[in-house]
Motif scaffolding. Structure first.
Motif, short mmCIF file in Angstrom:
data_model
loop_
_atom_site.label_atom_id
_atom_site.label_comp_id
_atom_site.label_asym_id
_atom_site.label_seq_id
_atom_site.Cartn_x
_atom_site.Cartn_y
_atom_site.Cartn_z
N ARG A 223 -13.45 -15.60 -10.43
CA ARG A 223 -13.41 -15.20 -9.02
C ARG A 223 -12.25 -15.82 -8.24
O ARG A 223 -12.12 -15.61 -7.04
CB ARG A 223 -14.74 -15.57 -8.33
N SER A 225 -8.67 -16.34 -6.79
CA SER A 225 -7.55 -15.48 -6.40
C SER A 225 -6.21 -16.14 -6.76
O SER A 225 -5.16 -15.50 -6.67
CB SER A 225 -7.60 -15.23 -4.88
N ASP A 229 -4.74 -12.02 -12.40
CA ASP A 229 -5.78 -11.19 -13.01
C ASP A 229 -5.51 -10.88 -14.48
O ASP A 229 -6.42 -10.80 -15.29
CB ASP A 229 -5.94 -9.88 -12.22
#
Length: 318
Positions: A223, A225, A229
């Motif tokens: 989770r 940031s 990704d």
């Protein structure tokens, strides 16, 4: 003849070394800090093993190595801050059990031993606190690791200062020792200690701690940031595979080393029978064993495998 004498002296030095004895005494009195210290020592090996993994993306290797460094430093800092006061509180009970424990508790834990501190029940009950502190901080440590890891990635080639050296201790409060004493006096705790005092609890607690820490890290990292990704899956696979393989391998090797360990302990007792801290050192051997086994597996052997498998799993699920 001279060669045999040299070998004998070298081998015996393991049993008589002051440094080894002090390390074992630390493991006995503060297993969590011993484990954290061992982790910092092993952490120098793991990044090297990760970075040497062939046929894997360099960025995935960097982020996995950064996770290892960050986790080790944070773990050491937390253990230094929290486990030392706890260990000092338990030492108060060690030296004056009548002040903190009921007579019935002392008799129950003492069993057939002459001294309470050498009884299996008391050792088990107090080690639950000493080793269990690592499980308590596993989740916050994992969250801090996930949060601090991106900064380590940016400065991975630079050495970080261990901020824990500036930590100041405010002493051990009487209330802490009393609180531990009240817990040990509870009937449920006494039954629990009596039931599991002969189990391989150092390995069990270490495995539980590692599992909690890994799951919490994976949750937080997924989770985050601040972590790219396209790098998350490989990182999560690496963390999960590393922990699963190290625990499975740890239990296997621990079982294989049971007899050699007992032989080592028997010889250690014979050579150091006059040492006033012998019982504490023997306890330290049993506490240190899972840390050293899991540390060797997790930091030296598994990274090479887990980094490679994580890379394959990541590409397969793209």
């Amino acid at each position: 003849m001279k060669i045999d004498n040299v070998r004998d002296i070298s081998f015996r030095s393991i049993y008589t070394s002051i440094a080894v004895k002090k390390g074992l005494e630390l493991a006995s009195s503060n297993g969590a800090l011993f484990g954290a210290s061992a982790t910092v020592a092993f952490s120098a090996i793991r990044p090297l093993s990760i970075m040497c993994t062939p046929k894997t993306d360099i960025e995935n290797r960097k982020i996995a190595a950064a996770k290892s460094v960050t986790s080790s430093l944070i773990n050491f800092g937390l253990m230094l801050a929290l486990s030392v006061p706890l260990a000092r509180s338990i030492k108060k009970i060690d030296t004056n059990p009548e002040k903190y424990l009921n007579k019935s508790t002392i008799l129950k834990l003492k069993d057939e031993e002459k001294e309470l501190i050498n009884s299996k029940g008391y050792i088990f009950a107090t080690q639950l606190f000493k080793l269990g502190i690592a499980s308590v901080v596993a989740i916050p440590k994992a969250f801090m690791t996930a949060g601090g890891m991106p900064y380590i990635v940016d400065m991975f080639s630079q050495k970080k200062q261990d901020k824990s050296q500036n930590i100041s201790f405010h002493g051990v409060t009487e209330n802490t020792a009393k609180g531990i004493g009240k817990t040990l006096n509870r009937r449920g705790m006494l039954k629990f200690a009596d039931k599991y005092k002969d189990t391989n609890f150092p390995m069990h607690i270490t495995a539980i701690t590692d599992t909690i820490a890994t799951l919490a890290f994976m949750f937080k990292a997924n989770r985050s940031s601040k972590i790219q990704d396209d790098r998350k899956k490989a990182l999560l696979y690496n963390a999960g595979i590393s922990t699963a393989l190290s625990i499975a391998g740890g239990y296997t090797i621990d079982k294989i080393l049971d007899k050699p360990t007992e032989k080592f302990i028997d010889k250690f007792k014979r050579i150091n029978q006059a040492d006033k801290n012998l019982e504490k050192q023997i306890q330290g051997i049993r506490i240190a064993k899972p840390f050293l086994i899991l540390g060797t597996i997790y930091y030296a052997l598994i990274p090479f495998i887990s980094t490679f498998l994580a890379e394959k799993a990541d590409k397969k699920n793209m």
